[in-house]
Design an enzyme around this catalytic site. Structure first.
Site, PDB file in Angstrom:
ATOM      1  N   VAL A 202      34.237   8.907  36.152  1.00  9.00           N
ATOM      2  CA  VAL A 202      34.486   8.382  37.504  1.00  9.00           C
ATOM      3  C   VAL A 202      33.911   6.972  37.559  1.00  9.00           C
ATOM      4  O   VAL A 202      32.704   6.791  37.377  1.00  9.00           O
ATOM      5  CB  VAL A 202      33.819   9.247  38.596  1.00  9.00           C
ATOM      6  CG1 VAL A 202      34.108   8.668  39.984  1.00  9.00           C
ATOM      7  CG2 VAL A 202      34.289  10.694  38.524  1.00  9.00           C
ATOM      8  N   HIS A 203      34.776   5.984  37.792  1.00 10.31           N
ATOM      9  CA  HIS A 203      34.257   4.616  37.854  1.00 10.31           C
ATOM     10  C   HIS A 203      35.031   3.707  38.805  1.00 10.31           C
ATOM     11  O   HIS A 203      34.553   2.650  39.189  1.00 10.31           O
ATOM     12  CB  HIS A 203      34.299   3.972  36.459  1.00 10.31           C
ATOM     13  CG  HIS A 203      35.673   3.518  36.060  1.00 10.31           C
ATOM     14  ND1 HIS A 203      36.615   4.385  35.562  1.00 10.31           N
ATOM     15  CD2 HIS A 203      36.279   2.309  36.128  1.00 10.31           C
ATOM     16  CE1 HIS A 203      37.727   3.729  35.328  1.00 10.31           C
ATOM     17  NE2 HIS A 203      37.569   2.459  35.653  1.00 10.31           N
ATOM     18  N   ARG A 204      36.238   4.123  39.203  1.00  5.60           N
ATOM     19  CA  ARG A 204      37.113   3.229  39.960  1.00  5.60           C
ATOM     20  C   ARG A 204      36.521   2.918  41.335  1.00  5.60           C
ATOM     21  O   ARG A 204      36.061   3.815  42.049  1.00  5.60           O
ATOM     22  CB  ARG A 204      38.507   3.850  40.091  1.00  5.60           C
ATOM     23  CG  ARG A 204      39.569   2.894  40.598  1.00  5.60           C
ATOM     24  CD  ARG A 204      40.948   3.481  40.430  1.00  5.60           C
ATOM     25  NE  ARG A 204      41.341   3.534  39.024  1.00  5.60           N
ATOM     26  CZ  ARG A 204      41.919   2.522  38.393  1.00  5.60           C
ATOM     27  NH1 ARG A 204      42.175   1.394  39.023  1.00  5.60           N
ATOM     28  NH2 ARG A 204      42.251   2.628  37.134  1.00  5.60           N
ATOM     29  N   ALA A 205      36.568   1.646  41.722  1.00  6.78           N
ATOM     30  CA  ALA A 205      35.930   1.202  42.972  1.00  6.78           C
ATOM     31  C   ALA A 205      36.452   1.939  44.201  1.00  6.78           C
ATOM     32  O   ALA A 205      35.694   2.221  45.127  1.00  6.78           O
ATOM     33  CB  ALA A 205      36.121  -0.308  43.136  1.00  6.78           C
ATOM     34  N   ASP A 277      39.383   9.143  36.880  1.00  5.10           N
ATOM     35  CA  ASP A 277      40.135   8.225  37.743  1.00  5.10           C
ATOM     36  C   ASP A 277      40.535   6.978  36.952  1.00  5.10           C
ATOM     37  O   ASP A 277      40.923   5.966  37.508  1.00  5.10           O
ATOM     38  CB  ASP A 277      39.344   7.846  39.004  1.00  5.10           C
ATOM     39  CG  ASP A 277      38.012   7.167  38.720  1.00  5.10           C
ATOM     40  OD1 ASP A 277      37.715   6.893  37.531  1.00  5.10           O
ATOM     41  OD2 ASP A 277      37.262   6.913  39.680  1.00  5.10           O
TER      42      ASP A 277
END
Length: 350
Positions: A202-205, A277
């Site tokens: 999980v990393h998407r802004a 993501d």
């Protein structure tokens, strides 16, 4: 001929590696690393292990607002292009480095080659979508990974040479997958049994910058009883702390440090399912034939959705849980080519 390749993030180096290997058999190539993403693993060992050519220029731009970052890249890339006078400029994907490289080149009347062209999420709130569209419309060669990408460009009446060559990321996965199996010791070091865990990224802004979405995602993880392994991105870790969210209440969750590319391939290949993501991880899951659950509202990789190989769930807690529980039997099809995209790209350019 002389080529300059503009890159700015670690995944772009991995995608560019197969093309660079082919390109350098016949032509001259210089690599410019904008430094858009700082990565302590971007050291000599990273390039040596993966047989990736090292950058000839490192601009060390670093993080900043989109406008400031892109502007600084434009200025520095333009200086290099004026000095080196290449015949072509290659850009990859959809980062600010992609757009800056394309704009700098086209304003100097240097033909732009866009690899991984034609992708569309149809969500212009994503900065990546803006970068893709603008880059495609100023490029002379558009090398597409899928038939869907070709159709997107044809629908926009893009004035360029549009060619479906397959996905260079598939080239990279096939090249490095066996290397990962023999060299990576991530499962042994973390005492993880193959096939016993779900892998999380999980990393998407759009997810991490929204406390409600991030909370929903963590609530879903708490309801999934099976083993979960999460290489936790530092930015995501900081956001979890900032919002006062609690990871300790999630059962059977193993948090580990971010891992390198070979370790990630090894973990992806041996997971029960992958929850992500990330656009790149969705494809890697498809390439290694592991079912994927994507925590986004849209995906550029619509081919992966067939037969529930990839299930799109957004950030709804119940939908995430149900997608993980669901038994699927995907049939993985050759939508992304035959792992020879780099050869086709270089052949066309030659």
């Amino acid at each position: 001929m002389k080529f300059i390749t503009i890159l700015g993030a670690r995944p772009q180096f991995i995608k560019a590696a197969p093309v660079s290997r082919e390109l350098r058999k016949r032509h001259t190539e210089l690599i410019v690393h904008t430094g858009q993403h700082y990565d302590k693993n971007m050291s000599d060992i990273f390039f040596e292990e993966l047989n990736i050519p090292k950058p000839d220029y490192n601009l060390e731009i670093g993080s900043s607002s989109h406008g400031k970052q892109t502007g600084r890249m434009l200025e520095k890339v333009e200086d290099i292009l004026l000095t080196e006078t290449p015949d072509y400029v290659l850009v990859y994907g959809d980062t600010n480095s992609t757009l800056a490289g394309a704009l700098a080149a086209c304003k100097l009347h240097i033909p732009v080659v866009h690899v991984e062209a034609g992708l569309r999420s149809f969500n212009k709130k994503m900065p990546e979508e803006i970068n893709r569209i603008m880059t495609d419309h100023v490029s002379e060669y558009l090398f597409c990974p899928t038939k869907t990408a070709v159709k997107n460009l044809e629908n926009e009446n893009v004035d360029a040479k549009i060619i479906n060559v397959g996905d260079v990321m598939y080239d990279a996965v096939e090249y490095n997958r066996q290397l990962a199996e023999t060299q990576s010791r991530i499962l042994e070091n973390q005492q993880i049994k193959p096939g016993s865990y779900h892998l999380i990224t999980v990393h998407r802004a759009e997810n991490t910058d929204d406390p409600i979405k991030l909370s929903n995602i963590l609530d879903a993880f708490a309801q999934i009883e099976e083993m979960k392994v999460w290489p936790l991105h530092p930015r995501t870790k900081n956001k979890i702390s900032e919002y006062g969210l609690d990871l300790s209440s999630i059962p059977n969750l193993k948090i580990i440090e971010p891992v390198g590319y070979l370790d990630m391939l090894k973990m992806e290949s041996n997971a029960k399912k992958i929850l992500t993501d990330s656009g790149g991880v969705q494809k890697e899951a498809y390439f290694v034939q592991v079912p994927c659950v994507t925590m986004r509202e849209q995906t550029e990789w619509v081919e992966t959705l067939e037969d529930d190989a990839n299930i799109l769930v957004g950030t709804n807690t119940d939908e995430i849980v149900q997608a993980v529980i669901k038994e699927v039997e995907p049939s993985y099809k050759p939508y992304f080519g035959s792992a020879d995209a780099a050869e086709k790209i270089v052949e066309q350019l030659t």
